[in-house]
Design a protein around this motif. Structure first.
Motif, PDB file in Angstrom:
ATOM      1  N   SER A 222       5.924   7.230   2.240  1.00 41.52           N
ATOM      2  CA  SER A 222       4.950   7.934   1.385  1.00 41.52           C
ATOM      3  C   SER A 222       3.628   8.127   2.121  1.00 41.52           C
ATOM      4  CB  SER A 222       4.747   7.200   0.060  1.00 41.52           C
ATOM      5  OG  SER A 222       3.973   6.020   0.212  1.00 41.52           O
ATOM      6  N   LEU A 223       3.257   7.137   2.917  1.00 40.59           N
ATOM      7  CA  LEU A 223       2.009   7.271   3.680  1.00 40.59           C
ATOM      8  C   LEU A 223       2.166   8.308   4.793  1.00 40.59           C
ATOM      9  CD1 LEU A 223       1.092   3.464   3.831  1.00 40.59           C
ATOM     10  CD2 LEU A 223       0.047   5.210   2.374  1.00 40.59           C
ATOM     11  N   ASP A 224       3.361   8.334   5.410  1.00 39.92           N
ATOM     12  CA  ASP A 224       3.621   9.285   6.509  1.00 39.92           C
ATOM     13  C   ASP A 224       3.730  10.731   5.992  1.00 39.92           C
ATOM     14  OD1 ASP A 224       3.786   7.070   8.102  1.00 39.92           O
ATOM     15  OD2 ASP A 224       5.981   7.083   8.253  1.00 39.92           O
ATOM     16  N   ALA A 225       4.162  10.894   4.739  1.00 40.48           N
ATOM     17  CA  ALA A 225       4.445  12.240   4.218  1.00 40.48           C
ATOM     18  C   ALA A 225       3.244  12.887   3.532  1.00 40.48           C
ATOM     19  CB  ALA A 225       5.628  12.162   3.241  1.00 40.48           C
ATOM     20  N   ARG A 226       2.087  12.269   3.627  1.00 39.25           N
ATOM     21  CA  ARG A 226       0.873  12.872   3.059  1.00 39.25           C
ATOM     22  C   ARG A 226       0.607  14.236   3.712  1.00 39.25           C
ATOM     23  NH1 ARG A 226      -3.203   7.760   3.762  1.00 39.25           N
ATOM     24  NH2 ARG A 226      -2.124   7.715   5.751  1.00 39.25           N
TER      25      ARG A 226
ATOM     26  N   PRO B 232       0.853  -1.189   0.000  1.00 35.25           N
ATOM     27  CA  PRO B 232       0.000   0.000   0.000  1.00 35.25           C
ATOM     28  C   PRO B 232       0.889   1.240   0.000  1.00 35.25           C
ATOM     29  CG  PRO B 232      -0.505  -1.469   1.850  1.00 35.25           C
ATOM     30  CD  PRO B 232       0.788  -1.924   1.263  1.00 35.25           C
ATOM     31  N   LYS B 233       0.597   2.189  -0.894  1.00 34.06           N
ATOM     32  CA  LYS B 233       1.472   3.346  -1.008  1.00 34.06           C
ATOM     33  C   LYS B 233       0.690   4.602  -1.375  1.00 34.06           C
ATOM     34  CE  LYS B 233       3.308   0.535  -4.837  1.00 34.06           C
ATOM     35  NZ  LYS B 233       2.213  -0.344  -4.778  1.00 34.06           N
ATOM     36  N   ALA B 234       1.348   5.739  -1.155  1.00 33.16           N
ATOM     37  CA  ALA B 234       0.787   7.018  -1.589  1.00 33.16           C
ATOM     38  C   ALA B 234       1.689   7.572  -2.679  1.00 33.16           C
ATOM     39  CB  ALA B 234       0.733   7.990  -0.412  1.00 33.16           C
TER      40      ALA B 234
ATOM     41  N   TYR C  27       5.652   9.716 -19.878  1.00 31.56           N
ATOM     42  CA  TYR C  27       6.847  10.126 -20.612  1.00 31.56           C
ATOM     43  C   TYR C  27       8.122   9.417 -20.138  1.00 31.56           C
ATOM     44  CZ  TYR C  27       4.017  13.961 -22.435  1.00 31.56           C
ATOM     45  OH  TYR C  27       3.044  14.696 -23.074  1.00 31.56           O
ATOM     46  N   PHE C  28       8.085   8.892 -18.912  1.00 25.84           N
ATOM     47  CA  PHE C  28       9.335   8.395 -18.325  1.00 25.84           C
ATOM     48  C   PHE C  28       9.389   6.876 -18.175  1.00 25.84           C
ATOM     49  CE2 PHE C  28       9.422  12.753 -16.022  1.00 25.84           C
ATOM     50  CZ  PHE C  28       9.942  13.359 -17.164  1.00 25.84           C
ATOM     51  N   GLY C  29       8.351   6.189 -18.646  1.00 24.42           N
ATOM     52  CA  GLY C  29       8.447   4.732 -18.692  1.00 24.42           C
ATOM     53  C   GLY C  29       7.865   4.005 -17.494  1.00 24.42           C
ATOM     54  N   GLY C  30       6.993   4.639 -16.750  1.00 25.62           N
ATOM     55  CA  GLY C  30       6.329   3.842 -15.731  1.00 25.62           C
ATOM     56  C   GLY C  30       5.721   4.613 -14.575  1.00 25.62           C
ATOM     57  N   TYR C  31       4.826   3.911 -13.902  1.00 20.04           N
ATOM     58  CA  TYR C  31       4.106   4.470 -12.746  1.00 20.04           C
ATOM     59  C   TYR C  31       4.892   4.102 -11.478  1.00 20.04           C
ATOM     60  CZ  TYR C  31       0.667   5.874 -16.129  1.00 20.04           C
ATOM     61  OH  TYR C  31       0.062   6.506 -17.193  1.00 20.04           O
ATOM     62  N   VAL C  32       4.243   4.136 -10.336  1.00 19.97           N
ATOM     63  CA  VAL C  32       5.007   3.966  -9.092  1.00 19.97           C
ATOM     64  C   VAL C  32       5.667   2.584  -9.001  1.00 19.97           C
ATOM     65  CG1 VAL C  32       4.936   4.034  -6.587  1.00 19.97           C
ATOM     66  CG2 VAL C  32       3.557   5.611  -7.877  1.00 19.97           C
ATOM     67  N   THR C  33       4.924   1.544  -9.333  1.00 18.97           N
ATOM     68  CA  THR C  33       5.519   0.203  -9.211  1.00 18.97           C
ATOM     69  C   THR C  33       6.748   0.065 -10.105  1.00 18.97           C
ATOM     70  OG1 THR C  33       3.436  -0.834  -8.594  1.00 18.97           O
ATOM     71  CG2 THR C  33       5.115  -2.280  -9.500  1.00 18.97           C
TER      72      THR C  33
ATOM     73  N   THR D 181      -3.376   9.749  -3.337  1.00 16.41           N
ATOM     74  CA  THR D 181      -2.547  10.487  -4.283  1.00 16.41           C
ATOM     75  C   THR D 181      -2.700  11.995  -4.071  1.00 16.41           C
ATOM     76  OG1 THR D 181      -2.023  10.818  -6.625  1.00 16.41           O
ATOM     77  CG2 THR D 181      -4.329  10.357  -6.111  1.00 16.41           C
ATOM     78  N   GLU D 182      -1.595  12.710  -4.257  1.00 15.71           N
ATOM     79  CA  GLU D 182      -1.623  14.170  -4.143  1.00 15.71           C
ATOM     80  C   GLU D 182      -1.049  14.756  -5.432  1.00 15.71           C
ATOM     81  OE1 GLU D 182       0.101  15.253  -0.285  1.00 15.71           O
ATOM     82  OE2 GLU D 182      -1.497  14.137   0.738  1.00 15.71           O
ATOM     83  N   PRO D 183      -1.858  14.718  -6.504  1.00 17.32           N
ATOM     84  CA  PRO D 183      -1.346  15.126  -7.817  1.00 17.32           C
ATOM     85  C   PRO D 183      -1.258  16.647  -7.979  1.00 17.32           C
ATOM     86  CG  PRO D 183      -3.643  14.477  -8.006  1.00 17.32           C
ATOM     87  CD  PRO D 183      -3.254  14.260  -6.564  1.00 17.32           C
ATOM     88  N   PHE D 184      -0.366  17.035  -8.888  1.00 15.70           N
ATOM     89  CA  PHE D 184      -0.274  18.442  -9.314  1.00 15.70           C
ATOM     90  C   PHE D 184      -1.020  18.615 -10.620  1.00 15.70           C
ATOM     91  CE2 PHE D 184       4.203  17.373  -7.997  1.00 15.70           C
ATOM     92  CZ  PHE D 184       4.294  18.157  -6.872  1.00 15.70           C
ATOM     93  N   PHE D 185      -1.508  19.826 -10.846  1.00 14.41           N
ATOM     94  CA  PHE D 185      -1.778  20.236 -12.224  1.00 14.41           C
ATOM     95  C   PHE D 185      -1.309  21.673 -12.378  1.00 14.41           C
ATOM     96  CE2 PHE D 185      -5.625  23.009 -12.566  1.00 14.41           C
ATOM     97  CZ  PHE D 185      -5.940  23.102 -11.226  1.00 14.41           C
ATOM     98  N   ASP D 186      -1.040  22.041 -13.625  1.00 12.18           N
ATOM     99  CA  ASP D 186      -0.494  23.370 -13.952  1.00 12.18           C
ATOM    100  C   ASP D 186      -1.578  24.198 -14.633  1.00 12.18           C
ATOM    101  OD1 ASP D 186       2.138  22.340 -13.353  1.00 12.18           O
ATOM    102  OD2 ASP D 186       2.420  21.748 -15.443  1.00 12.18           O
TER     103      ASP D 186
END
Ligand SMILES: Nc1ncnc2[nH]cnc12
Ligand SMILES: [Zn+2]
Length: 315
Positions: free
Chosen positions: A309-313, A9-11, A279-285, A93-98
């Motif tokens: 990652s879970l602690d840094a949310r 399990p990850k964030a 663009y960089f060849g993969g997701y988190v896994t 997940t804590e995504p960015f958008f521009d």
């Protein structure tokens, strides 16, 4: 083969939604919006994904984002990313958008935000993935334009947890946006910033001291400054590291030179993220898998990284 990494399990704390635009969806949206692309097909586009530095990538990333026009387009983009999260056991997940990437092309702020937010809300309900959305300013643009973007966000304040800072790092230090970040914090936003990706450790100091960030996005160049390393360790300031991104953009020549595990063992709160996975060849896994294959990351280290990652949310 990487079921054990997938199962953790990850964030995900460093993901640009525009950077999750896969070539197949890019072509589908171009067709839907009747946009003529400069590439003949998906393979031709994919073969353009070879970069010597951050700027070469950004040029293509902004060009690709031009197919995003309607609220439905932004929904589809975000929903496709959330499906990947589900498949890889990313539970938060804590995504960015521009926003400026779109408002500068004449797409209204609310069109972008509504599409993204609706998908995130549906992701919570239907997929069980929680989220916090981060509005990121483009640092190659002016302070005045960032203030304007913050103003455009005001009616939608509750949609966001934080503001961030991305795009071309060199020559655009965090200090350029100190007043914008002061204003954002006064409105209750938390703050994060890209720093120390290509830029020097001084930019990380500025991000911490002037922008008062909660997390450092990338931060891999902190290792060049021992006093900075001590501060990051003492204060347990999280770093959102993106291994595949760093090798694709030549921040490290080779994954075997990446410093993430060295930082982990020194007690830095490092996390693994995908940045711009299309663009960089993969997701988190795939990022975790690269650390296993090239750096010999152990199961115990993978568990610590996932726990970080879970602690840094932020939420
Ligand atoms: N890795 C990155 N660095 C800076 N700006 C970005 N925008 C999207 N990806 C980025
Ligand atoms: Zn990034």
């Amino acid at each position: 083969m990487y079921d054990w990494l997938n199962a953790l399990p990850k964030a995900e704390l460093h993901l640009h939604l525009e950077g999750s635009l896969e070539p197949e969806l890019l072509f589908a949206l171009a067709e839907r919006n009747k946009i003529k692309l400069p590439w003949n097909d998906v393979e031709a586009l994919r073969s353009a994904y070879a970069f010597n530095n951050l700027q070469e990538f950004l040029d293509l990333y902004y060009a690709g984002a031009d197919v995003l026009r309607s609220e439905q387009d932004f929904y589809d983009l975000t929903w496709a990313y959330l499906q990947k999260c589900k498949a890889q056991n990313v539970i938060h997940t804590e995504p960015f958008f521009d926003p400026q990437t779109h408002t500068d092309r004449g797409i209204p702020f609310e069109v972008v935000l509504r599409g993204i937010k609706q998908a995130l809300v549906d992701g919570e309900k239907q997929l069980g993935i929680s989220h916090g959305l981060i509005l990121s300013f483009l640092r190659h643009l002016s302070e005045e334009e960032a203030f304007k973007t913050l103003e455009q966000a005001r009616p939608f304040r509750d949609a966001f947890i934080a503001v961030g800072l991305d795009s071309s790092e060199m020559g655009h230090p965090p200090s350029k946006f100190q007043r914008v970040f002061d204003k954002a914090r006064s409105e209750g936003y938390l703050t994060v910033a890209h720093a120390g990706e290509e830029g020097p450790p001084e930019y990380i100091w500025e991000a911490l001291d002037l922008l008062k960030i909660e997390r450092i996005d990338h931060g891999v160049r902190a290792i060049e400054d021992e006093r900075l390393m001590q501060r990051i360790i003492d204060e347990q300031i999280p770093l959102t590291v993106c291994p595949l991104s760093n090798t694709k953009l030549c921040v490290f020549d080779d994954m075997r030179q990446h410093n993430i595990l060295q930082m982990l063992e020194r007690g830095v709160k490092v996390t693994v993220n995908s940045d711009d996975p299309a663009y960089f060849g993969g997701y988190v896994t795939e990022n975790f898998a690269a650390l296993h294959d090239s750096l010999g990351m152990t199961q115990e280290q993978a568990q610590r990284l996932a726990q970080n990652s879970l602690d840094a949310r932020l939420v």
